[in-house]
Each structure stands twice: as C-alpha cells, then as structure tokens.
Design a protein around this motif. Sequence first.
Motif, PDB file in Angstrom:
ATOM      1  N   ALA A 167      38.953  29.587  39.845  1.00 39.98           N
ATOM      2  CA  ALA A 167      39.026  31.055  39.870  1.00 39.98           C
ATOM      3  C   ALA A 167      38.079  31.621  40.924  1.00 39.98           C
ATOM      4  CB  ALA A 167      38.682  31.617  38.492  1.00 39.98           C
ATOM      5  N   LYS A 168      36.887  31.029  41.053  1.00 46.11           N
ATOM      6  CA  LYS A 168      35.934  31.492  42.073  1.00 46.11           C
ATOM      7  C   LYS A 168      36.522  31.331  43.474  1.00 46.11           C
ATOM      8  CE  LYS A 168      31.638  30.552  39.532  1.00 46.11           C
ATOM      9  NZ  LYS A 168      30.417  29.716  39.484  1.00 46.11           N
ATOM     10  N   LYS A 170      39.744  31.234  44.277  1.00 40.99           N
ATOM     11  CA  LYS A 170      40.818  32.220  44.441  1.00 40.99           C
ATOM     12  C   LYS A 170      40.232  33.604  44.705  1.00 40.99           C
ATOM     13  CE  LYS A 170      44.182  29.881  41.435  1.00 40.99           C
ATOM     14  NZ  LYS A 170      44.917  29.973  40.145  1.00 40.99           N
ATOM     15  N   TRP A 171      39.156  33.932  43.972  1.00 40.51           N
ATOM     16  CA  TRP A 171      38.537  35.256  44.128  1.00 40.51           C
ATOM     17  C   TRP A 171      37.989  35.420  45.542  1.00 40.51           C
ATOM     18  CZ3 TRP A 171      33.245  36.694  44.765  1.00 40.51           C
ATOM     19  CH2 TRP A 171      33.022  38.071  44.666  1.00 40.51           C
ATOM     20  N   TRP A 200      44.057  40.271  41.830  1.00 45.58           N
ATOM     21  CA  TRP A 200      42.624  40.431  41.552  1.00 45.58           C
ATOM     22  C   TRP A 200      42.403  40.751  40.073  1.00 45.58           C
ATOM     23  CZ3 TRP A 200      38.236  41.135  45.078  1.00 45.58           C
ATOM     24  CH2 TRP A 200      37.093  41.626  44.452  1.00 45.58           C
ATOM     25  N   LEU A 203      43.242  37.886  37.734  1.00 44.74           N
ATOM     26  CA  LEU A 203      42.213  36.845  37.785  1.00 44.74           C
ATOM     27  C   LEU A 203      40.996  37.267  36.958  1.00 44.74           C
ATOM     28  CD1 LEU A 203      41.580  34.100  39.127  1.00 44.74           C
ATOM     29  CD2 LEU A 203      40.531  35.372  41.009  1.00 44.74           C
ATOM     30  N   ALA A 204      40.592  38.526  37.116  1.00 42.25           N
ATOM     31  CA  ALA A 204      39.425  39.024  36.370  1.00 42.25           C
ATOM     32  C   ALA A 204      39.690  39.052  34.874  1.00 42.25           C
ATOM     33  CB  ALA A 204      39.058  40.421  36.864  1.00 42.25           C
TER      34      ALA A 204
END
Length: 257
Positions: A167-168, A170-171, A200, A203-204
């Motif tokens: 995830a980090k 992708k972010w 975004w 993902l969050a």
Amino acid sequence: MIGKDDAGRRWSIGEMARASGMTVRALRHYDEIGLLSADERTASGHRRYTEHDVRRLYRVRALRALGLSLEEIAVVLADSAGDLAAMRDLLTAQLRGLEAHAVRIQQLTHRLHGLLEQIDGASMPDPDQFMTTLEMISVFETSFTTEQREQLARRRTALGPEAVEAAKTKWAGLVEELLRHVQDGTPVDDPQVKALVGRWDALASGFHSDGEDGERTKAAARRTWEESSEEIGRSLPWPVDRMRDLVHYLERARQAG
C-alpha cells in the motif's frame, strides 16, 4: 490577541492567523472553499475579518478539534444560525473533550511521578515501564484518541506487513502522479484526476474501520495533517509546500464530485 471593542474591530489575515495558530495559507484555503470568507475588503483588496468572522472561525476550529472534516463542518455551519444555543452546544462538546484530555494528562502525570519515585529510591525503572509511558505520551501528543490508535493498529495487523508495504508503494506512485497534475494545473474534474482520487481514497480506506469509527479516524488523520503538516512533511520525500498543495487539490477534487 483577538478582542472586541465598541467600534467594531477588524482583523487582517495575518492577525487572524497568529491568534488562531493557523497559517495564512490555511485561512486562504478556507476562503477558497467558502468555509470562512472575510466579510470586508480594503480598497486595495486586503481581507478584513469582522467579529462575526472571528466567531465563525472559532466554531470551525472547535468542530475540527471534535473530529469533523471540513466538508462536515460546512454542513453544520449551513444548518445552524450561529445563535447562542448553537454556540452553547458547541462549547459544551468542546469542554467535554478538554475534560477527557485532562484525564489523560492526570494519568500521564501519575505515571511520571511513579517513575521518579523509583529513581529517587535508587531503582531504575524497567524497559516495559518506559515503553508504557512512551505510549501514553504518544497518545497525549497525537490528535488520535486511544481507541482510534488501537483501531488503526488492529487494522494494520489484520492487513499484514506485506499488504502494508504494498500500500505504501502504491500511495507513493499516486502522490507522484497527482503532483504532476497539480503542477500542470489539470482541472480537478478531469476524468483522470477523478480516477486517481478514487484510487487514493480506496487505498486509504483499507487502513480504517467501516462505519462511523472509520470516518472519525479519517477525520482525525486529516486534522493531524492540517495542524502538523510541517512536522509530518519532514519525514516525506516531497517538499512540504507541494504536499500541502496536493492535499488542497484532493479536497477540491472531492468537492467537485
């Protein structure tokens, strides 16, 4: 310091920023999104805030501290007349929050007294005691409540370290893509921008619980960034000003729907 005088005092944007602990940039952003617009302008176009504006800013800051997002605050302010009853309700809620904060201070004070008593008795506290105290200090210093921190920790544990690292990555990619759109001045309603903002937010959301609890932790995260962006930004690989611009860009894109 902000005060009231018989002549009906006016404040510049700089005075409002200093008194409220906000930045001029944040106040201008509030103006852009219609949350707090100065009632008056000078002949040269400079903002002049009135007593009505001061009361409105107080309500915005108080509601923000209670965990509401800027969008939610706008709805609250639109639905209430800002009369004595509404202000009393807000102050009561704010007081309850401060009282809970005072309890946490008392708990931390008691813990520190205990550590000092051990040291005065020529006994070094063990590492677990220091770890517990560090956790209490962390809770005290952050905008998240203890429950919210526990919820976030449980969510990260459930996801697992590999998913968190993915995830980090992708972010970081989304940040780079969106920063390019900010720099190029791409309209916030552009389909590409909307798609990126959707990714975004999705993902969050993976790091927050569902329902009202998740919404509260999201609001706390937004508030933490708004109030501590300078400190948080130092740990990121992008300039703080660019990240602030990106956050404002995201909010505008969400409002554009």
